[in-house]
Design a protein around this motif. Sequence first.
Motif, mmCIF file in Angstrom:
data_model
loop_
_atom_site.group_PDB
_atom_site.id
_atom_site.type_symbol
_atom_site.label_atom_id
_atom_site.label_comp_id
_atom_site.label_asym_id
_atom_site.label_seq_id
_atom_site.Cartn_x
_atom_site.Cartn_y
_atom_site.Cartn_z
ATOM 1 N N TYR A 10 10.542 15.496 -12.219
ATOM 2 C CA TYR A 10 10.552 16.870 -12.713
ATOM 3 C C TYR A 10 10.988 17.815 -11.611
ATOM 4 C CZ TYR A 10 7.868 15.072 -16.633
ATOM 5 O OH TYR A 10 7.453 14.377 -17.727
ATOM 6 N N SER A 11 11.609 18.908 -12.000
ATOM 7 C CA SER A 11 12.023 19.900 -11.012
ATOM 8 C C SER A 11 10.840 20.814 -10.687
ATOM 9 C CB SER A 11 13.189 20.725 -11.558
ATOM 10 O OG SER A 11 12.758 21.516 -12.637
ATOM 11 N N TYR A 12 10.951 21.537 -9.585
ATOM 12 C CA TYR A 12 9.878 22.444 -9.175
ATOM 13 C C TYR A 12 9.584 23.528 -10.217
ATOM 14 C CZ TYR A 12 9.714 20.256 -4.608
ATOM 15 O OH TYR A 12 9.538 19.361 -3.605
ATOM 16 N N GLU A 14 9.824 23.318 -13.425
ATOM 17 C CA GLU A 14 9.094 22.685 -14.518
ATOM 18 C C GLU A 14 7.644 22.425 -14.129
ATOM 19 O OE1 GLU A 14 11.648 19.317 -15.025
ATOM 20 O OE2 GLU A 14 12.609 20.186 -16.801
ATOM 21 N N LEU A 15 7.414 21.960 -12.922
ATOM 22 C CA LEU A 15 6.054 21.703 -12.444
ATOM 23 C C LEU A 15 5.269 23.003 -12.332
ATOM 24 C CD1 LEU A 15 6.688 18.973 -9.724
ATOM 25 C CD2 LEU A 15 5.584 18.679 -11.949
ATOM 26 N N LEU A 17 5.798 25.771 -14.062
ATOM 27 C CA LEU A 17 5.536 26.238 -15.421
ATOM 28 C C LEU A 17 4.389 25.449 -16.055
ATOM 29 C CD1 LEU A 17 6.368 28.135 -17.719
ATOM 30 C CD2 LEU A 17 7.983 26.396 -18.450
ATOM 31 N N ALA A 18 4.389 24.142 -15.872
ATOM 32 C CA ALA A 18 3.315 23.313 -16.428
ATOM 33 C C ALA A 18 1.969 23.687 -15.799
ATOM 34 C CB ALA A 18 3.621 21.835 -16.215
#
Length: 176
Positions: A10-12, A14-15, A17-18
């Motif tokens: 996963y990209s930064y 995305e991480l 946001l999660a």
Amino acid sequence: MSISAMASSYSYPELFLAGFIFTLPFIYEKSNVFRYYLKFFLYYAYVLITCTILLPVVLLYPRDVTNLVVASKFCRYASYIVGIEWELRGMENWDSEQCFIVISNHQSSLDILGMFEMWPRMKRCTVVAKRPLMFAGAFGFGAWLSGLVFIDRLKTNRARLLMREATERTIQEKVI
């Protein structure tokens, strides 16, 4: 698959946001300030989206105050977002065949939620609003299409003239 292998796929953003989404419920429960601003954001977003969706409907009958009844049937659900419950009293005294002037001391943008609750019962009602609201995107355009009277409070002579015209229109068209 290990956690480090999953994290590397996963990209930064995305991480981030999660992580943000998973912490929202915790922040919501613990911070009154966050809850306040989130509810206002959701309230404004809901009303603006609803107004945008309803623009084609109010375009069918431009400058007709009954458009406000249609809009209020959808916008009144915004009260649930901010956690306000309404109780209307004295509606048995309301005679929809007469003309009324309802005076309300506007204190907050939440005041419109009370109007959303009352419009379906009043049928033909309009509002006097300050002119800058007319330029508030879809909300302002929809309000103008729904027959709101916009006045410039700095130009008192023009405001008085508009109020006089609105009063005459109220009597002629039986608008509350």
